[in-house]
Each structure stands twice: as C-alpha cells, then as structure tokens.
Design a protein around this motif. Structure first.
Motif, mmCIF file in Angstrom:
data_model
loop_
_atom_site.group_PDB
_atom_site.id
_atom_site.type_symbol
_atom_site.label_atom_id
_atom_site.label_comp_id
_atom_site.label_asym_id
_atom_site.label_seq_id
_atom_site.Cartn_x
_atom_site.Cartn_y
_atom_site.Cartn_z
ATOM 1 N N TRP A 111 -1.467 -9.437 -0.672
ATOM 2 C CA TRP A 111 -0.770 -8.611 0.304
ATOM 3 C C TRP A 111 -1.612 -8.507 1.572
ATOM 4 C CZ3 TRP A 111 0.027 -2.748 0.653
ATOM 5 C CH2 TRP A 111 -1.200 -2.079 0.696
ATOM 6 N N LEU A 112 -0.997 -8.045 2.652
ATOM 7 C CA LEU A 112 -1.643 -7.917 3.951
ATOM 8 C C LEU A 112 -2.260 -9.229 4.420
ATOM 9 C CD1 LEU A 112 -3.373 -4.419 3.550
ATOM 10 C CD2 LEU A 112 -1.297 -4.942 4.821
ATOM 11 N N ASN A 113 -1.610 -10.326 4.057
ATOM 12 C CA ASN A 113 -2.038 -11.630 4.557
ATOM 13 C C ASN A 113 -0.792 -12.451 4.863
ATOM 14 O OD1 ASN A 113 -1.162 -12.417 2.001
ATOM 15 N ND2 ASN A 113 -3.231 -12.574 1.163
ATOM 16 N N GLU A 114 -0.857 -13.743 4.666
ATOM 17 C CA GLU A 114 0.281 -14.598 5.025
ATOM 18 C C GLU A 114 1.439 -14.508 4.038
ATOM 19 O OE1 GLU A 114 0.365 -16.112 7.908
ATOM 20 O OE2 GLU A 114 -1.614 -15.266 8.292
ATOM 21 N N ARG A 117 -5.284 2.254 7.438
ATOM 22 C CA ARG A 117 -4.446 3.109 6.596
ATOM 23 C C ARG A 117 -2.973 3.029 6.999
ATOM 24 N NH1 ARG A 117 -9.409 4.443 6.110
ATOM 25 N NH2 ARG A 117 -10.169 5.691 4.357
ATOM 26 N N ILE A 118 -2.731 3.001 8.297
ATOM 27 C CA ILE A 118 -1.356 2.885 8.772
ATOM 28 C C ILE A 118 -0.739 1.575 8.295
ATOM 29 C CG2 ILE A 118 0.097 2.614 10.825
ATOM 30 C CD1 ILE A 118 -0.837 5.457 10.477
ATOM 31 N N ASN A 119 -1.474 0.470 8.474
ATOM 32 C CA ASN A 119 -0.937 -0.846 8.115
ATOM 33 C C ASN A 119 -0.718 -0.981 6.615
ATOM 34 O OD1 ASN A 119 -0.997 -1.604 10.807
ATOM 35 N ND2 ASN A 119 -2.986 -2.607 10.659
ATOM 36 N N ALA A 120 -1.655 -0.469 5.819
ATOM 37 C CA ALA A 120 -1.512 -0.551 4.369
ATOM 38 C C ALA A 120 -0.310 0.261 3.900
ATOM 39 C CB ALA A 120 -2.784 -0.065 3.684
ATOM 40 N N THR A 121 -0.146 1.456 4.447
ATOM 41 C CA THR A 121 0.970 2.309 4.037
ATOM 42 C C THR A 121 2.302 1.734 4.488
ATOM 43 O OG1 THR A 121 -0.496 4.231 4.185
ATOM 44 C CG2 THR A 121 1.862 4.668 4.086
ATOM 45 N N LYS A 122 2.326 1.200 5.687
ATOM 46 C CA LYS A 122 3.551 0.576 6.199
ATOM 47 C C LYS A 122 3.969 -0.592 5.303
ATOM 48 C CE LYS A 122 3.832 0.450 10.596
ATOM 49 N NZ LYS A 122 3.626 0.133 12.039
ATOM 50 N N GLU A 123 2.987 -1.383 4.867
ATOM 51 C CA GLU A 123 3.293 -2.516 3.992
ATOM 52 C C GLU A 123 3.744 -2.043 2.612
ATOM 53 O OE1 GLU A 123 3.506 -6.654 2.754
ATOM 54 O OE2 GLU A 123 3.899 -5.415 4.518
ATOM 55 N N ARG A 132 7.298 -1.068 2.969
ATOM 56 C CA ARG A 132 8.134 -2.266 3.117
ATOM 57 C C ARG A 132 8.378 -2.943 1.773
ATOM 58 N NH1 ARG A 132 8.362 -7.525 3.063
ATOM 59 N NH2 ARG A 132 6.223 -7.667 2.261
ATOM 60 N N MET A 133 7.324 -3.065 0.978
ATOM 61 C CA MET A 133 7.454 -3.731 -0.317
ATOM 62 C C MET A 133 8.382 -2.943 -1.241
ATOM 63 S SD MET A 133 3.516 -5.024 -0.876
ATOM 64 C CE MET A 133 3.808 -6.311 -2.081
ATOM 65 N N ILE A 134 8.242 -1.620 -1.234
ATOM 66 C CA ILE A 134 9.113 -0.782 -2.064
ATOM 67 C C ILE A 134 10.569 -0.939 -1.629
ATOM 68 C CG2 ILE A 134 9.742 1.622 -2.558
ATOM 69 C CD1 ILE A 134 6.721 2.242 -2.564
ATOM 70 N N SER A 135 10.786 -0.987 -0.331
ATOM 71 C CA SER A 135 12.163 -1.097 0.179
ATOM 72 C C SER A 135 12.821 -2.404 -0.226
ATOM 73 C CB SER A 135 12.167 -0.964 1.700
ATOM 74 O OG SER A 135 11.622 -2.121 2.325
#
Length: 305
Positions: free
Chosen positions: A48-51, A90-96, A99-102
């Motif tokens: 996660w948080l990569n390509e 923290r913002i980017n991790a939480t946003k991702e 997104r994954m849950i959605s």
C-alpha cells in the motif's frame, strides 16, 4: 477474525499482530515493501501507499481495519519540513485506509484509527475525557484533529473508533526504554519541573484495548487508551527508582531539554491528565491499573516492595 493492520511493523502493531495470531486470527499487514513469504501461519503482507492500485482486493473478508501508520514523532527535531512530513504521513495513510474500505464489496465491521491524547493540549490542572470536543491549537493537537477528520470519511461505510493513545510503556521500545537508561546509569531524576502529567498505558493493556474496541459494537468516536491512574513525572520517576533500586536525584532543567530538542521537548516537559472514561464505562478490564504494577512488570522486578 481477519484483521488488516497498517503500521503493523511499529511496536504497537507488532504486539497487536502477535496477540491476534496467538488467538487464531488472520492478520494482513499493509506495508510499502511487502514480504513475499510469511513468517507465521495466518500472517500475510499487502502493498500500500506505493504503485499498487488494487491492493484492496486482497483485503476481502476483513473483520476490522486497524490504521496505526504515521511517521515517528520522536525521530528528529520538529523543523518546519519535518512537522509537515509528520502531518502528511498521517493524513495520507488515513486517506488511503478510507479509500480501500470504500472499495471493498463487504465492508469491515470497524475502522480503528490510531490517534493521540495530544488532541487535548497540555495542562497541569485540567483532567480530560473524551467529552472534550474542541482540540487545542498547538502542533500535536492540529495533527490529531487533521487525521481524525480524514478518518471521519469512513463513517459512511463502517463504525469508526479513534484510539487516542497516551504514552505506551514497553520494555523494548518507545519512550520507556529511553527513560529507563539514565536510572540504570545512576543518573535518574526529574525531567523539567516534575509536575507534568504522564497519561500512560502498559503495552499489553494498549493491545487489549484495541481488541476491546474491535469487538465492542457500542464504542465509536474517540476512545482514550490510557491507564485509569495517570501520574505526575516526579511520581513516575520515584516509583521507577524504588523498583529498580537506583537513586533519584538528578534534575534536567526545562531550558536544557528545550535547547537540545527544540519544540519536540513538549513531549517531555508538558503533559495532560487524561482519563479513559469510555473504556471503563464499556467494561474494559486492565491488567496494569497502577504505575507501580506496570513498572514492576516492565523491569522484571516481580518481587519489588
């Protein structure tokens, strides 16, 4: 139970993973560099948080999503650049995570989003419960408010709990290991005035509190993950000194810590008295309620008086 953990390589994440696996759960660690092979049965890794753009497909069937990801607050001085990095991590991790849950066809029962008691700001007199709705205006409070606001976007998909951690005490990692060293070297004593509050929790209780939040459907919103009996710095130090039988005499003045650490010195010099109202009301059972019991366990002084 199948649990996804972002930040699973941090010390809280690792401890949580071990307890879940020991109890027969499946654990999926979300990481930038996933391992090709698992070290234990029931454990797997997802990028996660990569390509990777389809990682959420590998989270099918998860019961809970635990987000503990974020840059370490203690790894360097809080320059302007570093403060922005702490916030954005923290913002980017939480946003991702949201997104994954959605994107999941079947949503998890809960998102446990790691947070911090820094939300409340600092005080020598005031006691804070989860009912304190307005964040302070200092740096840490702004960071906490920012990443909790991102997590709120998951409320349309699942139950969301913001686990606001106090100082998590672990004998191998984190703040306690650094605090213990000067005492072992016969140089223990006050850091600053000694009157600042430490709202602490033993690592074992912290992990069990996360599990309690996963399984307790009535819990949502902020949950303070602290012990029921916070202590001031001088009490913490004197208790530790007695337990490991080392002197308590040296005081490190405020100005020295401020010179060495800059703004990051607030983590040591300022505190807040935080009470775990929601955990107590929901029937959570602590193993280590007092600082004496916690420090005795963490220093392996089982027969300390």
């Amino acid at each position: 139970m199948r649990v996804a953990i972002a930040g699973g390589t941090g010390f809280i994440g690792r401890a949580l993973t071990e307890v879940l696996l020991d109890n027969g759960a499946e654990v999926v660690i979300l990481t930038r560099k996933p391992r090709s092979k698992s070290t234990r049965k029931g454990l797997s890794y997802v990028a996660w948080l990569n390509e990777a753009t389809d990682s959420e497909q590998k989270l099918s069937g998860i019961t809970a999503f635990v987000n503990l990801a974020g840059e370490n607050l203690n790894s360097g001085r809080w320059t302007k650049t570093r403060k922005e990095s702490i916030l954005q991590s923290r913002i980017n991790a939480t946003k991702e995570a949201v997104r994954m849950i959605s994107r999941l066809e079947k949503k998890p029962d809960v998102l446990i989003n790691g947070s911090a008691i820094g939300f409340y700001g600092t005080s020598l007199q005031e006691a804070f419960t989860e009912e304190a709705a307005v964040p302070s205006d200092d740096f840490l409070a702004k960071v906490v408010a920012g990443w909790e606001n991102e997590a709120k976007n998951a409320e349309k998909h699942t139950r969301v709990v913001y686990t606001r951690f106090g100082m998590v005490l672990d004998k191998n990692e984190g703040a306690f290991k650094k605090m213990l060293l000067p005492f072992k070297l016969f140089a223990g004593g006050n850091l600053g005035s000694g009157r600042q509050w430490i709202s602490w929790i033993h690592i074992e209780d912290a992990v069990n509190a996360i599990l309690h939040c996963i399984t307790s459907d009535e819990l949502d919103g902020p949950v303070n993950v602290t012990a029921p009996e916070p202590v001031i710095m001088s009490e913490f130090g004197k208790t530790l000194s007695r337990i490991i039988q080392r002197p308590y005499w040296l005081t490190v003045p405020d100005f020295v810590l401020k010179t060495v650490l800059g703004e990051m010195s607030t983590l040591i010099l300022a505190g807040q008295k935080v009470l775990p109202q929601k955990l107590l009301q929901s029937g959570f059972s602590y193993r280590f309620k007092t600082i004496d019991a916690a420090l005795t366990d963490l220093t392996d002084n089982k027969h300390s008086k």
